[in-house]
Design a protein around this motif. Structure first.
Motif, PDB file in Angstrom:
ATOM      1  N   GLY A  19       0.793  -1.228   0.000  1.00 19.23           N
ATOM      2  CA  GLY A  19       0.000   0.000   0.000  1.00 19.23           C
ATOM      3  C   GLY A  19       0.820   1.270   0.000  1.00 19.23           C
ATOM      4  O   GLY A  19       0.307   2.343  -0.324  1.00 19.23           O
ATOM      5  N   GLY A  20       2.099   1.195   0.362  1.00 18.54           N
ATOM      6  CA  GLY A  20       2.956   2.382   0.328  1.00 18.54           C
ATOM      7  C   GLY A  20       2.575   3.375   1.413  1.00 18.54           C
ATOM      8  O   GLY A  20       1.600   3.190   2.162  1.00 18.54           O
ATOM      9  N   ALA A  21       3.346   4.455   1.481  1.00 20.14           N
ATOM     10  CA  ALA A  21       3.095   5.456   2.515  1.00 20.14           C
ATOM     11  C   ALA A  21       1.790   6.203   2.228  1.00 20.14           C
ATOM     12  O   ALA A  21       1.075   6.586   3.154  1.00 20.14           O
ATOM     13  N   ILE A  22       1.459   6.363   0.960  1.00 20.86           N
ATOM     14  CA  ILE A  22       0.186   7.027   0.644  1.00 20.86           C
ATOM     15  C   ILE A  22      -0.974   6.139   1.084  1.00 20.86           C
ATOM     16  O   ILE A  22      -1.986   6.614   1.590  1.00 20.86           O
ATOM     17  N   TRP A  42       4.480  16.219   1.961  1.00 20.74           N
ATOM     18  CA  TRP A  42       3.955  14.904   2.339  1.00 20.74           C
ATOM     19  C   TRP A  42       2.993  14.998   3.499  1.00 20.74           C
ATOM     20  O   TRP A  42       1.979  14.309   3.536  1.00 20.74           O
ATOM     21  N   CYS A  45       5.593  14.066   9.796  1.00 22.90           N
ATOM     22  CA  CYS A  45       6.434  13.464   8.754  1.00 22.90           C
ATOM     23  C   CYS A  45       7.849  13.891   9.116  1.00 22.90           C
ATOM     24  O   CYS A  45       8.208  15.071   8.961  1.00 22.90           O
ATOM     25  N   THR A  47      10.687  14.609   2.142  1.00 29.43           N
ATOM     26  CA  THR A  47      11.546  14.257   1.017  1.00 29.43           C
ATOM     27  C   THR A  47      11.639  15.356  -0.042  1.00 29.43           C
ATOM     28  O   THR A  47      12.667  15.514  -0.690  1.00 29.43           O
ATOM     29  N   ASP A  67       5.635   9.354   9.703  1.00 25.13           N
ATOM     30  CA  ASP A  67       6.001   8.867   8.366  1.00 25.13           C
ATOM     31  C   ASP A  67       7.520   9.012   8.260  1.00 25.13           C
ATOM     32  O   ASP A  67       8.044  10.125   8.215  1.00 25.13           O
ATOM     33  N   SER A 119       9.333   7.389   5.875  1.00 24.83           N
ATOM     34  CA  SER A 119       9.668   6.778   4.580  1.00 24.83           C
ATOM     35  C   SER A 119      11.081   7.102   4.114  1.00 24.83           C
ATOM     36  O   SER A 119      11.797   6.228   3.634  1.00 24.83           O
ATOM     37  N   SER A 120      11.460   8.390   4.216  1.00 26.24           N
ATOM     38  CA  SER A 120      12.703   8.775   3.541  1.00 26.24           C
ATOM     39  C   SER A 120      13.885   8.964   4.478  1.00 26.24           C
ATOM     40  O   SER A 120      14.914   9.461   4.051  1.00 26.24           O
ATOM     41  N   GLN A 131      11.196   2.145  -0.650  1.00 27.32           N
ATOM     42  CA  GLN A 131      11.972   2.394  -1.877  1.00 27.32           C
ATOM     43  C   GLN A 131      13.011   3.503  -1.785  1.00 27.32           C
ATOM     44  O   GLN A 131      13.527   3.939  -2.805  1.00 27.32           O
ATOM     45  N   LYS A 132      13.321   3.948  -0.562  1.00 29.11           N
ATOM     46  CA  LYS A 132      14.384   4.958  -0.419  1.00 29.11           C
ATOM     47  C   LYS A 132      15.576   4.358   0.314  1.00 29.11           C
ATOM     48  O   LYS A 132      16.665   4.258  -0.235  1.00 29.11           O
TER      49      LYS A 132
HETATM   50  N1  PMP Z   1       5.826  10.075   2.424  1.00 29.99           N
HETATM   51  C1  PMP Z   1       7.071  10.445   2.128  1.00 29.99           C
HETATM   52  C2  PMP Z   1       7.882  11.155   3.165  1.00 29.99           C
HETATM   53  C3  PMP Z   1       7.590  10.157   0.857  1.00 29.99           C
HETATM   54  O1  PMP Z   1       8.826  10.550   0.551  1.00 29.99           O
HETATM   55  C4  PMP Z   1       6.799   9.474  -0.084  1.00 29.99           C
HETATM   56  C5  PMP Z   1       7.315   9.098  -1.457  1.00 29.99           C
HETATM   57  N2  PMP Z   1       8.204   9.945  -2.029  1.00 29.99           N
HETATM   58  C6  PMP Z   1       5.513   9.122   0.271  1.00 29.99           C
HETATM   59  C7  PMP Z   1       5.052   9.437   1.538  1.00 29.99           C
HETATM   60  C8  PMP Z   1       4.618   8.389  -0.683  1.00 29.99           C
HETATM   61  O2  PMP Z   1       5.049   7.079  -0.736  1.00 29.99           O
HETATM   62  P1  PMP Z   1       4.412   5.990  -1.721  1.00 29.99           P
HETATM   63  O3  PMP Z   1       4.568   6.520  -3.089  1.00 29.99           O
HETATM   64  O4  PMP Z   1       5.241   4.801  -1.413  1.00 29.99           O
HETATM   65  O5  PMP Z   1       3.001   5.806  -1.323  1.00 29.99           O
END
Ligand code: PMP
Length: 384
Positions: free
Chosen positions: A91-94, A123, A169, A173, A196, A198-199, A219-220
């Motif tokens: 599902g990713g961070a979104i 973000w 966050c 990013t 969050d 993610s990065s 993916q980072k």
């Molecule tokens: N949050 C942050 C801090 C991100 O850098 C990103 C992707 N660049 C996202 C959320 C979105 O992540 P995803 O595309 O994996 O849903």
């Protein structure tokens, strides 16, 4: 892969290694070459199994061992406390922008779900906007008026007393701001803070007394897109909205060891190889020191130059994502083309910000940052 039985394959690998460039992509981002080589070697037959990890049942003993090792290594690297669960989801961070409220927002009051948000960049704007679909959003602080160049002072945050959680966050990013520490805002007295990460996950240690849930796409700093890490304190499971999809219900995911549905097996395998690589590098404290050195070299160079500039307040500059501008923006295209020719790729800034951005995650060596600085110095000199 330097298999004397197969000189053609060995030559192909050698050529591929020689072709590699310094990749400053914000994500999906560079992975350690060592990890990619190991994955290539294990591609057709993993550890004598006769099959690729991609072809294994997620219920096989082999894959269960891959998942268990990845989880144990991540727990060790981030010193995750025993009462926190590690989930490998999709599902990713979104996706998490919806999944977090679906799992947590009704925690205190199912009738009037509410959460706090500190908005520090692109973000966190997306995060609070998605949360509005699930309950009341209190913007405790925002730096939008300052164009996100600094994180609002914690003394000015207006947190609600009855919110289920506060969302941050901790590394933005796109704009390039990073919390150097998560402040104490009542976590000691039960306030739940969700981040969050993610990065910047695994680029620095996590203070678990200040964070009760962290999540991020892989993916980072971790591996291929497709696996989302969620680390959640156990007592926060079990508050999901009845309409939360089962596949995204954290309690179900925890009860099934991240196997309620088929997890992204190959992405988890590569993440596991990255965790092993990080341990060989000396773990998070050693990698953090390298990240500090890389970021310092680049920001020091930008600060002494009149040709380039970074606009972020030094107190919250990101160690991972370094946006910068050329004083003469008409040279942007030439900068990118010449950088590409010098083996420095993916430096174009996000379209919402413009200019340039160098993402210098864990897998970027100091030599890559020094090569960028050398190139920038030379570009400036030749433009004079
Ligand atoms: N949050 C942050 C801090 C991100 O850098 C990103 C992707 N660049 C996202 C959320 C979105 O992540 P995803 O595309 O994996 O849903």
């Amino acid at each position: 892969m330097n298999d004397p039985q197969n000189p053609a394959l060995a030559a192909m690998m050698q050529r591929a290694v020689a072709e590699r460039v310094y990749n400053f992509s914000p994500g999906p981002a560079a992975l350690p070459a060592e990890v990619l080589q190991q994955a290539a070697e294990e591609m057709l037959s993993w550890h004598g199994s006769g099959v690729s990890v991609m072809e294994m049942s997620h219920r096989s003993r082999e894959f269960e061992s891959i998942l268990a090792q990845a989880e144990a290594d991540l727990r060790e690297l981030l010193q995750v406390p025993k009462d926190y669960r590690i989930l490998f989801l999709q599902g990713g961070a979104i996706g998490e922008n919806a999944i977090v409220p679906l799992n947590l927002m009704r925690r205190l009051d199912a009738e009037r779900p509410k959460a706090d948000f500190v908005v520090t960049g692109t973000w966190s704007v997306k995060t609070e906007q998605e949360a509005r679909r699930y309950g009341e959003v209190n913007i405790a602080a925002s730096s939008v008026e300052q164009k996100f160049v600094r994180i609002p002072d914690v003394a000015d945050w207006k947190l609600a007393d009855d919110s289920a959680y506060l969302h941050l966050c901790t590394n933005e990013t796109i704009v390039g701001v990073e919390f150097q520490e998560v402040p104490e805002v009542g976590q000691k007295h039960g306030r739940v803070v969700v981040a969050d990460v993610s990065s910047h996950i695994l680029s620095r240690p996590v203070d678990w007394s200040r964070l009760q849930v962290v999540y991020g796409g892989a993916q980072k700093n971790i591996g291929p897109a497709g696996v989302t890490i969620v680390i959640v304190r156990e007592d926060l499971l079990g508050h999901a909205h009845p309409l939360c999809p089962s596949a995204f219900n954290w309690r179900l995911a925890a009860e099934h060891g991240s196997m309620y549905n088929t997890p992204p097996t190959y992405a988890i395998y590569i993440a596991g190889l990255v965790f092993q690589w990080l341990k060989r590098q000396g773990g998070v404290p050693a990698v953090e020191q390298r990240n500090i050195a890389k970021a310092k070299a680049l920001y020091d160079f930008l600060d002494q130059s009149a040709f380039y500039r970074n606009e972020i307040d030094p107190s919250c500059r990101s160690r991972m994502n370094v946006p910068f501008f050329l004083a003469d923006e008409s040279r942007n295209e030439a900068f990118l083309a010449q950088a590409r020719a010098a083996g420095l790729v993916q430096l174009k800034g996000h379209k919402s910000v413009g200019g340039m951005r160098a993402s210098i995650y864990n897998a970027m060596p100091l030599e890559g940052v020094m090569a960028l600085i050398d190139f920038m110095r030379e570009f400036e000199r030749s433009a004079a």
